[in-house]
Design an enzyme around this catalytic site. Structure first.
Site, PDB file in Angstrom:
ATOM      1  N   SER A 265       9.938 104.275 -10.206  1.00 16.07           N
ATOM      2  CA  SER A 265      10.381 102.897 -10.412  1.00 16.07           C
ATOM      3  C   SER A 265      10.617 102.223  -9.069  1.00 16.07           C
ATOM      4  CB  SER A 265      11.684 102.887 -11.214  1.00 16.07           C
ATOM      5  OG  SER A 265      12.726 103.389 -10.399  1.00 16.07           O
ATOM      6  N   LYS A 266      10.771 100.922  -9.139  1.00 11.88           N
ATOM      7  CA  LYS A 266      11.048 100.153  -7.931  1.00 11.88           C
ATOM      8  C   LYS A 266      12.323 100.674  -7.277  1.00 11.88           C
ATOM      9  CE  LYS A 266      12.498  95.637  -6.626  1.00 11.88           C
ATOM     10  NZ  LYS A 266      13.791  96.219  -6.361  1.00 11.88           N
ATOM     11  N   ARG A 267      13.280 101.051  -8.108  1.00  8.45           N
ATOM     12  CA  ARG A 267      14.549 101.565  -7.577  1.00  8.45           C
ATOM     13  C   ARG A 267      14.347 102.850  -6.750  1.00  8.45           C
ATOM     14  NH1 ARG A 267      17.382 102.631 -12.141  1.00  8.45           N
ATOM     15  NH2 ARG A 267      16.195 101.057 -13.271  1.00  8.45           N
TER      16      ARG A 267
END
Ligand code: GLU
Length: 507
Positions: A265-267
Site C-alpha cells: 500500500s501507499k502507507r
C-alpha cells in the site's frame, strides 16, 4: 477466423496510480502488442462519490510516461466510444431492464436507513456483516418480497429504487482463469449486488460487463482483488445472452509488501521510504504529495522492466528486457499465481542497469539539462565523456550531478581531514614539484598523466596510494569518483594545477 485481440485497462479515477495498476496496464499492453491486437483505456467513473478531479489526466500521463499508450481511449477516441463510463450512462438501463424481465434482477426500494437496520438486526457472531442476499432478500422491501400492487404503488409514487442482481441460491459457477486454471464459486457466497443505482448510473458490475461486451473485449486481465466478483460478471454475461462472447479472464497476482503479509500500500511506501505510485500524485483534497517513481529518478524503461518481472518471467534467467523484447516474449500463462513481493533494492538494481546501458549521449543530454539549470556552460564533447565515466556509478538520474559536479565547477569543500592524516613536508614537495613538472606536459591525456605521476611518485619512494588519494581529493573534493587522471584530463591542465595549489594552501 480468430477474433482480433482486444484488451482493456479499466481504472477508476480515484487517485494516484499504484504500481499494481501500472503492471495491469502493462500486461494488457504487452499481450495486445504480442498478438497484434488493440489496447483500450476505459475510465470507470461510475462511482461519483470516489471520483477525484485530475485523476484521469494523471492516469493518462502515467501511461504516456511508461510508453504504454492506448490505441483507444477517452482522449484518442475510437470506434467503440465514449470510453468514459459516465458518458455512457444512458445505455446501461436497458440491460438492467432486460434482467428484470427475465427474472434475474429485481427492484429494491430500501432506504439507506433500512439497509443499516438490516445489517444490525441480522448480525450474529457467525455472520458479523449480513448481506443483501437470498436469506435477507425476502425480509426487505423489493419486487421479490412485495406484491405486484405494492410495487406498482411505489413506482407510481416515484419511490427511488435500485436494481439488484438475483443471485441463485445454490449454484456452482465455474470458469477457467488463464493463470489460475479452473475456478469455482458457489453463487450463495456472493450478495445481490446493485446493478443500477437510483439515479440511473450503473455500478461497476453492470458497466464492466456491458462495456466489455460492447467494446468487443476478448481478454480481461485485472487484479486478483476482482476474482471474488467474477461469479456476478459470469452470470451477467450468461443472462444477457452473451456467454459465447465472454472474454477470457486472468486475475493477476497481488504485489505484496516487502515485509509482512498483504498487498503493498501507499502507507508501506511512506513507512519504508520508497514510492508506490508511478508519478508524483498530489491529492487535490489534502494537497498531500505522494512520491512517484518518475520523480525519484527512475527511467521508464527500468520501471516497466521491473514491473514486468514482478509476477512474470520468460522461463530463462534473463532479467533485463526492453519493451520490444517483453512484447515478443510475454505470455499470460507464464504469469505466476502467487503474489509477488515488492523489493525496492531490486527496483533500484533495474534502474542502475538501465542507466548503465543508456548511451553516453543520452546521459549527456540529462547532464546538459542540469548544467543549463545551473547556468554552467561546458563543451558537449566533454559532457559526453563525463557521462561515460560516471554512469556506472549512478542508480538514479539525480545521482548524476553529485557524481559529476567536480568536472564542471571547482569543489566547494574538500575532505581535508582525509589528506591530513598522512600529510607532511615530503608530500607537499611532491605535489608542488609535480606542478612544476606538469607544466611541461603537452599531451594532457589521462594515460600519459597517470604514467607521469606514478613514475614521479615512485622516484620519490612514496607509495602510489599515499599520493593518489590526496590527488583525488584535491581534484574531486572527496575520496570517491571516477579515475583521477580522467578527471585531470577533462578539467584541463590549468584547473588541475589550480585545484592542487589551492588545496595545498588549505592544509
Ligand atoms: N474499475 C476497476 C478498477 O478500478 C476495473 C476492474 C476490471 O478491470 O474489471 O480496478
Amino acid at each position: 477466423m480468430q477474433k482480433k485481440v482486444r484488451v482493456r485497462f479499466a481504472p477508476s479515477p480515484t487517485g494516484g496510480l499504484h504500481l499494481g495498476g501500472v503492471r495491469t496496464a502493462l500486461y494488457n499492453y504487452l499481450f495486445a502488442r504480442h498478438h497484434g491486437g488493440d489496447f483500450i483505456l476505459r475510465i470507470e467513473d461510475t462511482d461519483q462519490n470516489r471520483y477525484v478531479p485530475g485523476a484521469e489526466q494523471y492516469i493518462r500521463d502515467c501511461l504516456d510516461w511508461c510508453g504504454i499508450t492506448p490505441d483507444e481511449s477517452p482522449s484518442a477516441g475510437g470506434p467503440y466510444g465514449p470510453y468514459r463510463q459516465s458518458e455512457r450512462k444512458g445505455l446501461y438501463r436497458s440491460y438492467a431492464e432486460k434482467l428484470l424481465e427475465n427474472g434475474h434482477a429485481y427492484m429494491a426500494f430500501d432506504t439507506p436507513a433500512e439497509l443499516e437496520e438490516m445489517r444490525i438486526k441480522y448480525k450474529t457472531d457467525d455472520n458479523p456483516s449480513p448481506q443483501y442476499n437470498a436469506v435477507t432478500r425476502k425480509k426487505m422491501r423489493n419486487s421479490e418480497s412485495l406484491s405486484a400492487e405494492e410495487v406498482t404503488d411505489l413506482l407510481n409514487k416515484q419511490t427511488p429504487y435500485v436494481i439488484r442482481i438475483r443471485m441463485p441460491d445454490n449454484e456452482e459457477i465455474q470458469f477457467t482463469d488463464m493463470i489460475r486454471g479452473k475456478i469455482s464459486f458457489n453463487a450463495s457466497q456472493v450478495d445481490d449486488k446493485v446493478l443500477l443505482k437510483a439515479d440511473g448510473m450503473p455500478t461497476y458490475h453492470l458497466a464492466v460487463v456491458v462495456d466489455d461486451y460492447l467494446m468487443k473485449i476478448t481478454h480481461a486481465f485485472r487484479g486478483e482483488e476482482w476474482l471474488s466478483s467474477s461469479p456476478v460478471h459470469i452470470l451477467l454475461w450468461r443472462w444477457l445472452g452473451w456467454e459465447a462472447e465472454m472474454p477470457e479472464w486472468a486475475h493477476l497476482p497481488l504485489i505484496l509488501k516487502p515485509d509482512g503479509k498483504g498487498k503493498l500500500s501507499k502507507r508501506d511506501g511512506d513507512r519504508l521510504g520508497f514510492p508506490v505510485f508511478a508519478m508524483d500524485w498530489k491529492d487535490p483534497a489534502t494537497g498531500e504529495v505522494a512520491k512517484g517513481f518518475r520523480e525519484r529518478g527512475f527511467l521508464p524503461e527500468a520501471f516497466i522492466n521491473m514491473l514486468a518481472m514482478l509476477g512474470w518471467n520468460d522461463g530463462s534467467a534473463q532479467e533485463i528486457f526492453t519493451k520490444e523484447e517483453l512484447t515478443e516474449k510475454f505470455s499470460i500463462d507464464r504469469v505466476h499465481k502467487a503474489g509477488a513481493k515488492f523489493n525496492y533494492e531490486k527496483a533500484k538494481w533495474f534502474n542502475h542497469e538501465w542507466i548503465k546501458r543508456s548511451s553516453d549521449e543520452w546521459i549527456a543530454g540529462k547532464l546538459i539539462e542540469i548544467l543549463n539549470d545551473k547556468k554552467i556552460s561546458a563543451s558537449p564533447e566533454i559532457v559526453v565523456k563525463v557521462a561515460g565515466l560516471i554512469k556506472e556509478r549512478c542508480a538514479f538520474l539525480d545521482e548524476l550531478w553529485p557524481n559529476s559536479h567536480f568536472f564542471f565547477e571547482t569543489p566547494a569543500v574538500y575532505d581535508l581531514d582525509a589528506i591530513r592524516t598522512k600529510w607532511n613536508e615530503e608530500k607537499k614537495n611532491l605535489f608542488t614539484d609535480w606542478i612544476d613538472r606538469s607544466s611541461a606536459i603537452s599531451d594532457w591525456s589521462a594515460p600519459l598523466l597517470e604514467k607521469d605521476f606514478k613514475d614521479f611518485v615512485a622516484s620519490r619512494n612514496i607509495k602510489p596510494g599515499d599520493a593518489l588519494m590526496p590527488l583525488r581529493i584535491m581534484l574531486a573534493g572527496s575520496k570517491t569518483g571516477p579515475g583521477v587522471f580522467d578527471i585531470a584530463e577533462l578539467i584541463g591542465k590549468e584547473e588541475t594545477i589550480k585545484r592542487i595549489q589551492s588545496t595545498i594552501g588549505l592544509l
